[in-house]
Design an enzyme around this catalytic site. Sequence first.
Site, short mmCIF file in Angstrom:
data_model
loop_
_atom_site.label_atom_id
_atom_site.label_comp_id
_atom_site.label_asym_id
_atom_site.label_seq_id
_atom_site.Cartn_x
_atom_site.Cartn_y
_atom_site.Cartn_z
N HIS A 285 49.08 51.14 46.37
CA HIS A 285 48.30 50.24 47.55
C HIS A 285 49.19 49.20 47.92
CE1 HIS A 285 43.82 51.48 46.36
NE2 HIS A 285 44.50 52.43 47.07
N CYS B 143 57.87 44.44 64.53
CA CYS B 143 59.18 45.05 64.50
C CYS B 143 59.34 45.63 62.99
CB CYS B 143 60.27 44.04 64.58
SG CYS B 143 60.23 42.77 63.37
N CYS C 151 60.07 37.66 65.83
CA CYS C 151 59.75 38.51 67.17
C CYS C 151 58.55 38.36 67.65
CB CYS C 151 59.98 40.07 66.73
SG CYS C 151 58.43 40.98 65.88
N CYS D 46 56.28 42.55 59.01
CA CYS D 46 55.97 42.38 60.41
C CYS D 46 55.37 43.42 61.04
CB CYS D 46 57.10 41.81 61.25
SG CYS D 46 56.72 41.74 62.98
N GLU E 250 33.31 50.04 30.60
CA GLU E 250 32.22 50.81 30.66
C GLU E 250 32.69 52.02 31.48
OE1 GLU E 250 30.35 47.74 33.18
OE2 GLU E 250 31.23 48.60 34.86
N GLY F 29 41.46 50.82 33.49
CA GLY F 29 40.86 49.50 34.13
C GLY F 29 40.38 50.00 35.62
N THR F 30 40.07 51.11 35.96
CA THR F 30 39.64 51.37 37.12
C THR F 30 38.41 52.16 37.46
OG1 THR F 30 40.17 52.48 39.42
CG2 THR F 30 41.03 53.70 37.22
N SER F 31 37.71 51.52 38.34
CA SER F 31 36.34 52.13 38.70
C SER F 31 36.40 53.31 39.19
CB SER F 31 35.55 51.16 39.63
OG SER F 31 35.73 51.05 40.76
N CYS G 123 56.32 36.57 62.79
CA CYS G 123 57.81 36.80 62.55
C CYS G 123 58.42 36.10 63.86
CB CYS G 123 57.73 38.40 62.84
SG CYS G 123 59.47 39.03 62.73
P1 OAD Z 1 37.61 47.66 40.30
O1 OAD Z 1 37.23 46.13 40.36
O2 OAD Z 1 36.64 48.37 41.17
O3 OAD Z 1 37.37 48.10 38.91
C1 OAD Z 1 37.84 47.51 37.84
C2 OAD Z 1 37.63 48.38 36.59
O4 OAD Z 1 38.45 47.70 35.34
C3 OAD Z 1 35.90 48.39 36.12
O5 OAD Z 1 35.77 49.86 36.05
C4 OAD Z 1 36.10 47.48 34.89
O6 OAD Z 1 34.93 47.86 33.90
C5 OAD Z 1 37.42 47.58 34.44
N1 OAD Z 1 37.77 46.62 33.53
C6 OAD Z 1 37.88 45.18 33.61
N2 OAD Z 1 38.28 44.46 32.79
C7 OAD Z 1 38.96 45.54 31.93
C8 OAD Z 1 39.86 45.38 30.70
N3 OAD Z 1 39.67 44.24 30.24
N4 OAD Z 1 39.95 46.42 30.27
C9 OAD Z 1 39.82 47.48 30.42
N5 OAD Z 1 39.08 48.04 31.85
C10 OAD Z 1 38.37 46.71 32.37
O7 OAD Z 1 39.11 47.98 40.66
P2 OAD Z 1 39.81 49.19 41.24
O8 OAD Z 1 39.37 50.55 40.54
O9 OAD Z 1 41.30 48.86 40.73
O10 OAD Z 1 42.00 48.38 47.20
O11 OAD Z 1 39.49 49.03 42.69
C11 OAD Z 1 40.41 50.03 43.46
C12 OAD Z 1 40.52 49.63 44.79
O12 OAD Z 1 39.47 48.99 45.21
C13 OAD Z 1 41.63 48.48 44.59
O13 OAD Z 1 43.02 48.79 44.61
C14 OAD Z 1 41.44 47.60 45.92
C15 OAD Z 1 39.96 47.65 46.02
O14 OAD Z 1 39.37 47.80 47.22
C16 OAD Z 1 42.77 47.90 48.30
O15 OAD Z 1 43.15 46.71 48.15
C17 OAD Z 1 43.24 48.83 49.16
#
Ligand code: OAD
Length: 245
Positions: free
Chosen positions: A120, A131, A151, A128, A216, A188-190, A149
Amino acid sequence: MPNSHPAELAELLRRCQVAAALTGAGISVESGIPSFRGVHGLWTRYNPMEYAHIQAFLDNPAKVWGMLRELDELIRQARPNPAHHALATLEKMSKLKGIITQNVDNLHQAAGSKNVIEFHGNARRFVCLRCRRQIDPATLDFSQTPLYCSCGGLIKPDIVFFGEEIPPAANRAAFDLAEACDLMLVIGTSAAVMPANFLPKAAKNHGAVIVEINLEPTELTRRFTDYFLEGSASQILSETVALLK
Ligand code: OAD
């Protein structure tokens, strides 16, 4: 799904040929950067369609910069936490081939990770929109936003807004790594955002074992995850690295 433990993860890392990691905002929460979803998430205060869509930025850059400045401040102050350091150590130990990150905070690189695929973009770079020149942030005055910028074009942080495509080189590198690995750590991603959430599915379809580390369960857990480690990324990854050393 029963919870797994760092000892199992250490064993999987010992046995695998090619391990990769996919990281999200949760890995940086312990560095002081809020995640997007959940009770303290950025999107509970800012509607992403009003603040994170490219059309919103083009229509009203001053408003969107209100949020960007807050994020920029947090990112500039943030330092890598033990989870970032643990992944950098795993790479040095040749136990991790690379990291695909959805984060724009540069903390994996700051921790010393070398093969980082920025899915991302990166909020420490600026471009910019007219340009296409990359702009050195040291030359920008962030008290005067929106930024323009020389330009005349509008300057945007080099991050992927909703409605924009994933940078093609990063997209290709990410799917190549996902398809080549036999172990993917999803940290750490949902896994709620496309196309990043296709990466674990692509890895799994190519035979990889999926290990998830999260506070979770997520959308992936029931259908794709083979090993789920519930808890903080920094604690679990530090323990895993200590067991491997
Ligand atoms: P989210 O905020 O959707 O999810 C964060 C995840 O991290 C959740 O599942 C939490 O349970 C988990 N979490 C929080 N603290 C933690 C810890 N200490 N250890 C382990 N897990 C933990 O974030 P992303 O999945 O990164 O896009 O979101 C994806 C994208 O949505 C981002 O890149 C962003 C957003 O819109 C853009 O900016 C394009």
